[in-house]
Design a protein around this motif. Structure first.
Motif, PDB file in Angstrom:
ATOM      1  N   HIS A  97      -0.423 -21.666 -12.618  1.00  0.00           N
ATOM      2  CA  HIS A  97      -0.309 -23.121 -12.727  1.00  0.00           C
ATOM      3  C   HIS A  97       1.035 -23.562 -13.278  1.00  0.00           C
ATOM      4  N   GLN A  98       1.790 -22.605 -13.827  1.00  0.00           N
ATOM      5  CA  GLN A  98       3.121 -22.917 -14.361  1.00  0.00           C
ATOM      6  C   GLN A  98       4.217 -22.680 -13.320  1.00  0.00           C
ATOM      7  N   LEU A  99       3.830 -22.247 -12.140  1.00  0.00           N
ATOM      8  CA  LEU A  99       4.793 -21.913 -11.086  1.00  0.00           C
ATOM      9  C   LEU A  99       4.697 -22.911  -9.943  1.00  0.00           C
ATOM     10  N   SER A 100       5.807 -23.137  -9.258  1.00  0.00           N
ATOM     11  CA  SER A 100       5.793 -23.958  -8.047  1.00  0.00           C
ATOM     12  C   SER A 100       5.089 -23.202  -6.934  1.00  0.00           C
ATOM     13  N   GLY A 101       4.753 -23.910  -5.849  1.00  0.00           N
ATOM     14  CA  GLY A 101       4.126 -23.247  -4.715  1.00  0.00           C
ATOM     15  C   GLY A 101       4.982 -22.130  -4.146  1.00  0.00           C
ATOM     16  N   GLY A 102       6.282 -22.374  -4.055  1.00  0.00           N
ATOM     17  CA  GLY A 102       7.179 -21.344  -3.540  1.00  0.00           C
ATOM     18  C   GLY A 102       7.221 -20.124  -4.443  1.00  0.00           C
ATOM     19  N   GLN A 103       7.191 -20.344  -5.749  1.00  0.00           N
ATOM     20  CA  GLN A 103       7.184 -19.225  -6.690  1.00  0.00           C
ATOM     21  C   GLN A 103       5.874 -18.457  -6.614  1.00  0.00           C
ATOM     22  N   GLN A 104       4.770 -19.178  -6.470  1.00  0.00           N
ATOM     23  CA  GLN A 104       3.479 -18.499  -6.346  1.00  0.00           C
ATOM     24  C   GLN A 104       3.433 -17.635  -5.083  1.00  0.00           C
ATOM     25  N   GLN A 105       3.989 -18.150  -3.990  1.00  0.00           N
ATOM     26  CA  GLN A 105       3.985 -17.358  -2.769  1.00  0.00           C
ATOM     27  C   GLN A 105       4.882 -16.128  -2.913  1.00  0.00           C
ATOM     28  N   ARG A 106       5.949 -16.248  -3.654  1.00  0.00           N
ATOM     29  CA  ARG A 106       6.803 -15.074  -3.887  1.00  0.00           C
ATOM     30  C   ARG A 106       6.098 -14.044  -4.764  1.00  0.00           C
ATOM     31  N   VAL A 107       5.274 -14.488  -5.706  1.00  0.00           N
ATOM     32  CA  VAL A 107       4.442 -13.559  -6.475  1.00  0.00           C
ATOM     33  C   VAL A 107       3.474 -12.848  -5.528  1.00  0.00           C
ATOM     34  N   ALA A 108       2.891 -13.603  -4.598  1.00  0.00           N
ATOM     35  CA  ALA A 108       1.963 -13.011  -3.630  1.00  0.00           C
ATOM     36  C   ALA A 108       2.655 -11.957  -2.768  1.00  0.00           C
ATOM     37  N   ILE A 109       3.908 -12.200  -2.409  1.00  0.00           N
ATOM     38  CA  ILE A 109       4.666 -11.204  -1.637  1.00  0.00           C
ATOM     39  C   ILE A 109       4.911  -9.956  -2.479  1.00  0.00           C
ATOM     40  N   ALA A 110       5.293 -10.156  -3.741  1.00  0.00           N
ATOM     41  CA  ALA A 110       5.505  -9.009  -4.636  1.00  0.00           C
ATOM     42  C   ALA A 110       4.222  -8.207  -4.792  1.00  0.00           C
ATOM     43  N   ARG A 111       3.093  -8.897  -4.867  1.00  0.00           N
ATOM     44  CA  ARG A 111       1.799  -8.212  -4.980  1.00  0.00           C
ATOM     45  C   ARG A 111       1.506  -7.400  -3.716  1.00  0.00           C
ATOM     46  N   ALA A 112       1.806  -7.957  -2.557  1.00  0.00           N
ATOM     47  CA  ALA A 112       1.569  -7.238  -1.305  1.00  0.00           C
ATOM     48  C   ALA A 112       2.446  -5.997  -1.192  1.00  0.00           C
ATOM     49  N   LEU A 113       3.634  -6.053  -1.776  1.00  0.00           N
ATOM     50  CA  LEU A 113       4.552  -4.916  -1.733  1.00  0.00           C
ATOM     51  C   LEU A 113       4.191  -3.828  -2.737  1.00  0.00           C
ATOM     52  N   ALA A 114       3.353  -4.171  -3.713  1.00  0.00           N
ATOM     53  CA  ALA A 114       3.110  -3.271  -4.839  1.00  0.00           C
ATOM     54  C   ALA A 114       2.528  -1.929  -4.425  1.00  0.00           C
ATOM     55  N   LEU A 115       1.724  -1.915  -3.374  1.00  0.00           N
ATOM     56  CA  LEU A 115       1.066  -0.681  -2.958  1.00  0.00           C
ATOM     57  C   LEU A 115       1.829   0.037  -1.847  1.00  0.00           C
ATOM     58  N   SER A 116       3.061  -0.389  -1.614  1.00  0.00           N
ATOM     59  CA  SER A 116       3.934   0.253  -0.609  1.00  0.00           C
ATOM     60  C   SER A 116       3.227   0.409   0.740  1.00  0.00           C
ATOM     61  N   PRO A 117       2.792  -0.698   1.337  1.00  0.00           N
ATOM     62  CA  PRO A 117       2.059  -0.607   2.604  1.00  0.00           C
ATOM     63  C   PRO A 117       2.954  -0.158   3.754  1.00  0.00           C
ATOM     64  N   ASP A 118       2.335   0.402   4.782  1.00  0.00           N
ATOM     65  CA  ASP A 118       3.083   0.766   5.987  1.00  0.00           C
ATOM     66  C   ASP A 118       3.571  -0.482   6.713  1.00  0.00           C
ATOM     67  N   VAL A 119       2.740  -1.533   6.694  1.00  0.00           N
ATOM     68  CA  VAL A 119       3.056  -2.779   7.391  1.00  0.00           C
ATOM     69  C   VAL A 119       2.769  -3.945   6.456  1.00  0.00           C
ATOM     70  N   LEU A 120       3.729  -4.856   6.347  1.00  0.00           N
ATOM     71  CA  LEU A 120       3.553  -6.074   5.561  1.00  0.00           C
ATOM     72  C   LEU A 120       3.249  -7.211   6.529  1.00  0.00           C
ATOM     73  N   CYS A 121       2.111  -7.885   6.307  1.00  0.00           N
ATOM     74  CA  CYS A 121       1.651  -8.929   7.218  1.00  0.00           C
ATOM     75  C   CYS A 121       1.686 -10.293   6.535  1.00  0.00           C
ATOM     76  N   PHE A 122       2.137 -11.299   7.265  1.00  0.00           N
ATOM     77  CA  PHE A 122       2.195 -12.668   6.750  1.00  0.00           C
ATOM     78  C   PHE A 122       1.413 -13.581   7.683  1.00  0.00           C
ATOM     79  N   ASP A 123       0.519 -14.380   7.110  1.00  0.00           N
ATOM     80  CA  ASP A 123      -0.229 -15.349   7.896  1.00  0.00           C
ATOM     81  C   ASP A 123       0.243 -16.753   7.544  1.00  0.00           C
ATOM     82  N   GLU A 124       1.124 -17.301   8.359  1.00  0.00           N
ATOM     83  CA  GLU A 124       1.682 -18.644   8.130  1.00  0.00           C
ATOM     84  C   GLU A 124       2.084 -18.810   6.664  1.00  0.00           C
ATOM     85  N   PRO A 125       3.035 -18.021   6.171  1.00  0.00           N
ATOM     86  CA  PRO A 125       3.316 -17.978   4.734  1.00  0.00           C
ATOM     87  C   PRO A 125       3.884 -19.263   4.148  1.00  0.00           C
TER      88      PRO A 125
END
Length: 261
Positions: free
Chosen positions: A154-182
């Motif tokens: 709640h202390q972050l802007s929408g853009g910052q929250q989405q960047r946190v979500a991207i960092a979270r998706a990268l955390a497990l080193s996936p083979d493929v990173l998928c974005f749904d209308e990010p």
């Protein structure tokens, strides 16, 4: 060898056929943008790839190994689904962050839960958790959020929250990173900062599938564009071909409608 191969993938909801014999592959380091009108099957395709929906037909292979075959029940065991999801990192339209956790805690959470299953976890707990923390901080720094790690959503802007979500998706080193209308949940002034981050990942040859309505972004970032309509892949190719000189009439009509909006 392709990182991901999707063969004759089909998905229906009752009598509604949403995906019809979808075929495509994804090479390591390639960025593929999927475009199409609302209801064309783009999001359902991503959800099938991430095992959030179960296909009714077809196969999926990762690095040459079959991870789903509709004709083989042994590939559909619920106990194995979580492991298969680890091949894919998914960034949703909405940010889906846990409000009670800081940005850093959101990024670390999945990794911390998974490592508890390792045989050496209790013996090496301190070192393992320290490495998870280090990697999470590195990912957030890569997202331009080095000074926001202890902030709550709640202390972050929408853009910052989405960047946190991207960092979270990268955390497990996936083979493929998928974005749904990010960027669909973002105000126009915040869209650019998220697209800049995704472009940076593409420049580093991160293997990605991006469902997007941002045509200029797809043209600039994608190695290949797939146009879907009515649950089928109508056309795919280099951005300059699909977006600049499409062969199929349905593609031409979609791009004409889009340019008028």
């Amino acid at each position: 060898m392709s990182v991901l191969e999707v063969k004759n993938l089909q998905k229906s909801f009752d009598e509604l056929e949403v995906l019809k014999d979808i075929d495509f592959s994804l090479e390591k380091g390639e960025t593929v943008a999927i475009i199409g009108s609302s209801g064309s099957g783009k999001t359902t395709l991503l959800r099938c790839i991430n095992f959030l929906e179960r296909p009714n037909g077809g196969q999926m292979l990762v690095n040459g190994n079959v991870i789903f075959d509709a004709a083989d029940p042994s590939t559909q065991k619920e106990s194995e689904i979580r492991k298969k999801r680890l091949h894919f990192g998914l960034v949703f339209q909405s940010f889906n962050l846990f409000p009670q956790y800081t940005a850093l805690q959101n990024v670390k959470l999945a990794s911390e839960l998974l490592v508890r299953e390792q045989k050496d976890y209790k013996k090496n707990k301190k070192a393992i958790l320290a490495e998870i923390d280090r990697q999470a901080r590195e990912n957030l720094t890569q997202m331009g959020l080095a000074d926001k790690m202890d902030y709550y959503p709640h202390q972050l802007s929408g853009g910052q929250q989405q960047r946190v979500a991207i960092a979270r998706a990268l955390a497990l080193s996936p083979d493929v990173l998928c974005f749904d209308e990010p960027t669909s949940a973002l105000d126009p002034e915040l869209t650019g900062e998220v697209l800049k981050v995704i472009k940076g990942l593409a420049d580093k040859r991160t293997t990605m599938i991006i469902v997007t309505h941002e045509m200029a972004f797809a043209r600039a970032v994608a190695d290949r564009v797939i146009f879907m309509d009515g649950g089928v892949i109508v056309e795919q190719g280099a951005p300059e071909d699909v977006l600049g000189n499409p062969r199929e009439e349905r593609t031409k009509q979609f791009l004409a409608r889009y340019s008028e909006e």
